[in-house]
Design an enzyme around this catalytic site. Structure first.
Site, PDB file in Angstrom:
ATOM      1  CE  LYS A 107      -1.844   2.851   2.938  1.00  0.00           C
ATOM      2  NZ  LYS A 107      -1.956   4.111   2.194  1.00  0.00           N
TER       3      LYS A 107
ATOM      4  N   GLY B  85       7.154   4.551   8.104  1.00  0.00           N
ATOM      5  CA  GLY B  85       6.281   5.702   8.320  1.00  0.00           C
ATOM      6  C   GLY B  85       6.530   6.283   9.693  1.00  0.00           C
TER       7      GLY B  85
ATOM      8  CD  GLU C  84       0.078   9.446  15.925  1.00  0.00           C
ATOM      9  OE1 GLU C  84       0.682  10.324  15.286  1.00  0.00           O
ATOM     10  OE2 GLU C  84      -1.136   9.490  16.165  1.00  0.00           O
TER      11      GLU C  84
ATOM     12  N   GLY D 172       3.555   3.318  13.485  1.00  0.00           N
ATOM     13  CA  GLY D 172       4.362   2.107  13.709  1.00  0.00           C
ATOM     14  C   GLY D 172       3.984   1.420  15.013  1.00  0.00           C
TER      15      GLY D 172
ATOM     16  CD  GLU E  37      13.971   0.655   8.216  1.00  0.00           C
ATOM     17  OE1 GLU E  37      14.434   1.573   8.927  1.00  0.00           O
ATOM     18  OE2 GLU E  37      14.652  -0.284   7.801  1.00  0.00           O
TER      19      GLU E  37
ATOM     20  CB  CYS F  47      13.049   8.725   8.051  1.00  0.00           C
ATOM     21  SG  CYS F  47      13.961   7.793   6.827  1.00  0.00           S
TER      22      CYS F  47
ATOM     23  CD  GLU G  64      10.317  12.337  11.647  1.00  0.00           C
ATOM     24  OE1 GLU G  64       9.255  11.776  11.960  1.00  0.00           O
ATOM     25  OE2 GLU G  64      11.199  11.792  10.961  1.00  0.00           O
TER      26      GLU G  64
HETATM   27  P1  TAP Z   1       2.454   7.772   8.316  1.00  0.00           P
HETATM   28  O1  TAP Z   1       1.349   8.721   8.554  1.00  0.00           O
HETATM   29  O2  TAP Z   1       2.867   6.875   9.408  1.00  0.00           O
HETATM   30  O3  TAP Z   1       2.010   6.921   7.049  1.00  0.00           O
HETATM   31  C1  TAP Z   1       2.802   5.912   6.492  1.00  0.00           C
HETATM   32  C2  TAP Z   1       1.915   4.942   5.746  1.00  0.00           C
HETATM   33  O4  TAP Z   1       1.063   4.266   6.675  1.00  0.00           O
HETATM   34  C3  TAP Z   1       0.978   5.595   4.731  1.00  0.00           C
HETATM   35  O5  TAP Z   1       0.842   4.721   3.633  1.00  0.00           O
HETATM   36  C4  TAP Z   1      -0.287   5.716   5.531  1.00  0.00           C
HETATM   37  O6  TAP Z   1      -1.443   5.855   4.741  1.00  0.00           O
HETATM   38  C5  TAP Z   1      -0.288   4.417   6.294  1.00  0.00           C
HETATM   39  N1  TAP Z   1      -1.087   4.409   7.500  1.00  0.00           N
HETATM   40  C6  TAP Z   1      -1.633   5.458   8.190  1.00  0.00           C
HETATM   41  N2  TAP Z   1      -2.294   5.013   9.272  1.00  0.00           N
HETATM   42  C7  TAP Z   1      -2.185   3.660   9.280  1.00  0.00           C
HETATM   43  C8  TAP Z   1      -2.631   2.632  10.156  1.00  0.00           C
HETATM   44  N3  TAP Z   1      -3.328   2.906  11.263  1.00  0.00           N
HETATM   45  N4  TAP Z   1      -2.308   1.349   9.871  1.00  0.00           N
HETATM   46  C9  TAP Z   1      -1.576   1.037   8.783  1.00  0.00           C
HETATM   47  N5  TAP Z   1      -1.132   1.975   7.908  1.00  0.00           N
HETATM   48  C10 TAP Z   1      -1.421   3.270   8.162  1.00  0.00           C
HETATM   49  O7  TAP Z   1       3.780   8.491   7.852  1.00  0.00           O
HETATM   50  P2  TAP Z   1       3.937   9.549   6.684  1.00  0.00           P
HETATM   51  O8  TAP Z   1       3.395  10.853   7.180  1.00  0.00           O
HETATM   52  O9  TAP Z   1       3.450   9.034   5.401  1.00  0.00           O
HETATM   53  O10 TAP Z   1       5.533   9.607   6.564  1.00  0.00           O
HETATM   54  C11 TAP Z   1       6.285  10.363   7.395  1.00  0.00           C
HETATM   55  C12 TAP Z   1       6.912   9.544   8.499  1.00  0.00           C
HETATM   56  O11 TAP Z   1       7.564   8.391   7.977  1.00  0.00           O
HETATM   57  C13 TAP Z   1       7.974  10.301   9.228  1.00  0.00           C
HETATM   58  O12 TAP Z   1       7.820  10.129  10.614  1.00  0.00           O
HETATM   59  C14 TAP Z   1       9.264   9.669   8.770  1.00  0.00           C
HETATM   60  O13 TAP Z   1      10.331   9.770   9.646  1.00  0.00           O
HETATM   61  C15 TAP Z   1       8.871   8.279   8.522  1.00  0.00           C
HETATM   62  N6  TAP Z   1       9.756   7.653   7.540  1.00  0.00           N
HETATM   63  C16 TAP Z   1      10.663   6.762   7.999  1.00  0.00           C
HETATM   64  C17 TAP Z   1      11.544   6.184   7.125  1.00  0.00           C
HETATM   65  C18 TAP Z   1      12.530   5.210   7.637  1.00  0.00           C
HETATM   66  S1  TAP Z   1      13.319   4.343   6.567  1.00  0.00           S
HETATM   67  N7  TAP Z   1      12.744   5.040   8.902  1.00  0.00           N
HETATM   68  C19 TAP Z   1      11.499   6.498   5.780  1.00  0.00           C
HETATM   69  C20 TAP Z   1      10.572   7.410   5.339  1.00  0.00           C
HETATM   70  C21 TAP Z   1       9.683   7.981   6.248  1.00  0.00           C
HETATM   71  P3  TAP Z   1      -1.901   7.352   4.343  1.00  0.00           P
HETATM   72  O14 TAP Z   1      -0.903   7.849   3.382  1.00  0.00           O
HETATM   73  O15 TAP Z   1      -3.228   7.213   3.757  1.00  0.00           O
HETATM   74  O16 TAP Z   1      -1.934   8.140   5.618  1.00  0.00           O
END
Ligand code: TAP
Length: 488
Positions: free
Chosen positions: A187, A239, A242, A244, A261, A295, A392
Site C-alpha cells: 500500500k 512511516g 505513532e 508504527g 522503519e 526520516c 520530528e
Molecule cells: P504515516 O502517517 O505513518 O504513514 C505511512 C503509511 O502508513 C501511509 O501509507 C499511511 O497511509 C499508512 N497508515 C496510516 N495510518 C495507518 C494505520 N493505522 N495502519 C496502517 N497503515 C497506516 O507516515 P507519513 O506521514 O506518510 O511519513 C512520514 C513519516 O515516515 C515520518 O515520521 C518519517 O520519519 C517516517 N519515515 C521513515 C523512514 C525510515 S526508513 N525510517 C522512511 C521514510 C519515512 P496514508 O498515506 O493514507 O496516511
C-alpha cells in the site's frame, strides 16, 4: 480502467525533454489485473506544486484487501518454489525497465510528490533500480547469506510505505521480498499513489507471474486492514513512529514477523576542526534534500561553540542561494511540501519554536502562489527542551544547538527517543571512531550525509524502529529462521 491520458511535458530544457502520460483514473492492481474497488470508492491525487488533480485512484476496502492477500498467497505456492536463479531474472528485468523508463518515472514522481526533478532523476530512480539489481544478485545465493543452509521465505508480505520517496521505498520493500521467494501486497501513501501503479505496469511488462506483486491504493484504513489481515504472514512498515506503534500493537501475538522503519531526529555534529565549506554543504544536504521530508534528515545541527558563528554565517550565505519552486525545473533545489496537511504540521512546529523563544531565520525568496511551499529555515538559540529540538518536523527546518566538548556533543545527540542516523564532521579519524561508537544511531555518516547504497543496511535504534533494510541484513526480514513459521 479508462485510459484517456493527460500528458505532462517536462521541457525546461529541450535536451532533457521527457513525457509522462497519466490516465484520469487508475484501479487497484490485484492478481495481475487493474480493477475497480469492490465498493467503487475513489480518491484524487494532486500535484502539491500546483494543486491540480493528476488522477483519480481507487480506494481499497476490506474486500479488496482480502482479494489481494488471497492472490498473493496463491501466487506464493509457485513463486517460492522457483529456483532463485529464475526469480533473479524477473528482478533483473524489473531493474532494467526502471532504468529504461527512468525519465518518465522521474517526472511522474516529481509531479505527484513535489520533489525536484534533479533529485528524482539522479537519486530516487537510480537508487530504486540499484536495489532491484542488488537483490536480484542475492536470489540464487541465499544459502550463503548466513541464515542457515536452506533459508525459507515467510509467505505473503503486507507492506505499507510513506510518501517521501515513493518509488524508492517501494523498491526497498519489494526487491528483498521477491528475491527471497515471498509475494507482496503493497500500500503506497495516499498522497503519492501513482509511481506504485506505474510499477504495477512494469511488473506486467516484466512478465512477473500474476499475484506476486499486488498494489492497493488507499488511506490509513487500507493500511490498517492490510496489516491485520490474517492471511498476511509478514508486515513491513515505513512511516511515523505513532502509526508504527499502532501496527506493532495490531500484530502483537499473531505470529506475524514485523519490521518497522520509523521517524528520526538526527544530529549532524560539526567539530571545530571540520573544513567549514564542506561541512556547510553537508548540513544543507542533510536538512534541505527532499524538502527535509527525510526520516534520517540532519534536523539538529550540533556545532562546536568556538566555530558556531563562522559555520552559521557560511550556512546562511549558502541558504540564500537555494532556489525554491517548480519541481520540474532542473535548477530547483527545494520543491513543494508534499501536502497541505504536512505544511500545516511544519507551520505549527515552527510557530512553537518562535513561541518558545528560539530565533528564526529564512532567506528572502518568492514562493509560487499555488501549491504548498515552505522557505528553508534555521532556528538558533535552541535548547534541548524546545519542541523543535525534540520532535520530528519532516520539513526544511534546521534547529541549531551548540556544544563545548565531544562528550557533550554525544550526550546531546543521544538525547532523543529516536536513533536512526547521525553525521560527524571532523578531520580527525580517531574522533570519528570515538564518536560513532558512542552514538545510538543505526547509520552514522562521517564527513558526508544522506549517502545510500543497496549493499548497506539501514534502520534504527529505539523509537526509530527495528529490522534492517538493505544489504545482507535486509534479507533477514523476509526469511524464516529455524524457529519461525514459513508457509512453504
Ligand atoms: P504515516 O502517517 O505513518 O504513514 C505511512 C503509511 O502508513 C501511509 O501509507 C499511511 O497511509 C499508512 N497508515 C496510516 N495510518 C495507518 C494505520 N493505522 N495502519 C496502517 N497503515 C497506516 O507516515 P507519513 O506521514 O506518510 O511519513 C512520514 C513519516 O515516515 C515520518 O515520521 C518519517 O520519519 C517516517 N519515515 C521513515 C523512514 C525510515 S526508513 N525510517 C522512511 C521514510 C519515512 P496514508 O498515506 O493514507 O496516511
Amino acid at each position: 480502467m479508462a485510459m484517456d491520458k493527460q500528458t505532462f511535458e517536462y521541457a525546461p530544457a529541450p535536451e532533457s525533454r521527457a513525457v509522462v502520460d497519466i490516465a484520469p483514473a487508475y484501479g487497484l492492481y490485484i492478481d495481475g489485473e487493474f480493477t475497480d474497488a469492490a465498493d467503487g470508492k475513489v480518491f484524487k491525487t494532486i500535484s502539491p506544486a500546483s494543486e491540480e488533480v493528476l488522477s483519480e485512484v481507487a480506494q481499497a476496502g476490506p474486500e479488496d484487501v482480502d482479494r489481494a492477500v488471497k492472490a498473493a498467497r496463491k501466487a506464493f505456492e509457485k513463486w517460492s518454489a522457483l529456483p532463485g536463479s529464475e526469480r533473479a531474472k524477473y528482478l533483473f528485468r524489473i531493474a532494467r525497465i526502471l532504468q529504461e523508463r527512468s525519465r518518465e518515472l522521474a517526472v511522474l514522481e516529481s509531479l505527484d510528490n513535489g520533489k525536484p526533478i534533479r533529485e528524482s532523476r539522479d537519486f530516487d530512480l537510480p537508487t530504486a533500480a540499484a536495489h532491484f539489481f542488488y537483490y536480484a544478485g542475492w536470489a540464487d545465493k541465499l544459502q550463503y547469506a548466513g541464515f542457515g543452509p536452506a533459508p525459507r521465505p515467510i509467505g505473503a508480505a503486507g507492506q505499507v510505505i510513506p510518501w517521501n520517496f515513493p518509488l524508492m521505498m517501494l523498491a526497498w520493500k519489494i526487491a528483498p521480498a521477491l528475491a527471497t521467494g515471498n509475494t507482496v501486497v503493497l500500500k503506497p501513501a495516499e498522497t503519492t499513489p501513482l509511481s506504485a501503479l506505474f510499477f504495477a505496469d512494469i511488473c506486467r511488462q516484466a512478465g512477473l507471474p500474476k499475484g506476486v506483486v499486488n498494489i492497493l491504493t488507499g488511506d490509513g484504513s487500507t493500511g490498517a486492514e492490510l496489516v491485520s489481515h490474517p492471511g498476511v504472514d509478514k508486515v513491513a512498515f515505513t512511516g511515523s513512529t505513532e502509526v508504527g506503534k499502532a501496527i506493532a500493537r495490531a500484530v502483537a501475538g499473531t505470529g506475524k514477523k514485523l519490521s518497522l522503519e520509523l521517524g528520526g531526529k538526527a544530529a549532524n555534529i560539526v567539530f571545530d576542526d571540520a573544513p567549514v565549506d564542506q561541512a556547510v554543504e553537508g548540513i544543507v544536504n542533510g536538512i534541505f534534500f527532499n524538502q527535509g521530508h527525510v526520516c534520517c534528515a540532519g534536523s539538529r545541527l550540533l556545532v562546536q561553540e568556538s566555530v558556531a558563528d563562522e559555520v552559521l554565517d557560511s550556512l546562511k550565505r549558502r541558504m540564500s542561494t537555494l532556489r525554491v519552486g517548480d519541481p520540474l525545473d532542473k535548477n530547483t533545489d527545494i520543491g513543494a511540501i508534499n501536502s497541505a496537511e504536512q505544511l500545516g504540521r511544519i507551520r505549527a512546529l515552527t510557530e512553537a519554536g518562535e513561541a518558545e523563544g528560539a530565533d528564526r531565520w529564512s532567506p528572502e525568496c518568492e514562493l509560487p502562489s499555488n501549491g504548498f511551499w515552505f522557505r528553508p529555515t534555521v532556528f538558533t538559540g535552541v535548547t534541548q527542551a524546545h519542541r523543535i529540538a525534540r520532535e520530528e518536523i519532516f520539513g526544511p527546518v534546521l534547529s541549531v544547538l551548540t556544544f563545548r566538548t565531544p562528550a557533550e556533543a554525544v550526550e546531546k545527540a543521544n538525547n532523543t527517543p529516536y536513533g536512526l542516523s547521525a553525521g560527524i564532521w571532523t578531520e580527525k579519524g580517531s574522533r570519528i571512531l570515538w564518536t560513532a561508537d558512542k552514538l545510538r544511531a543505526g547509520v552514522v555518516w562521517a564527513n558526508t550525509f544522506n549517502k545510500f547504497d543497496p549493499s548497506s543496511p539501514f534502520g534504527g535504534y529505539k523509537e526509530s524502529g527495528y529490522g534492517r533494510e538493505g544489504g545482507r541484513h535486509g534479507l533477514e526480514a523476509y526469511l524464516a529462521t529455524a524457529a519461525e513459521p514459513s508457509n512453504e
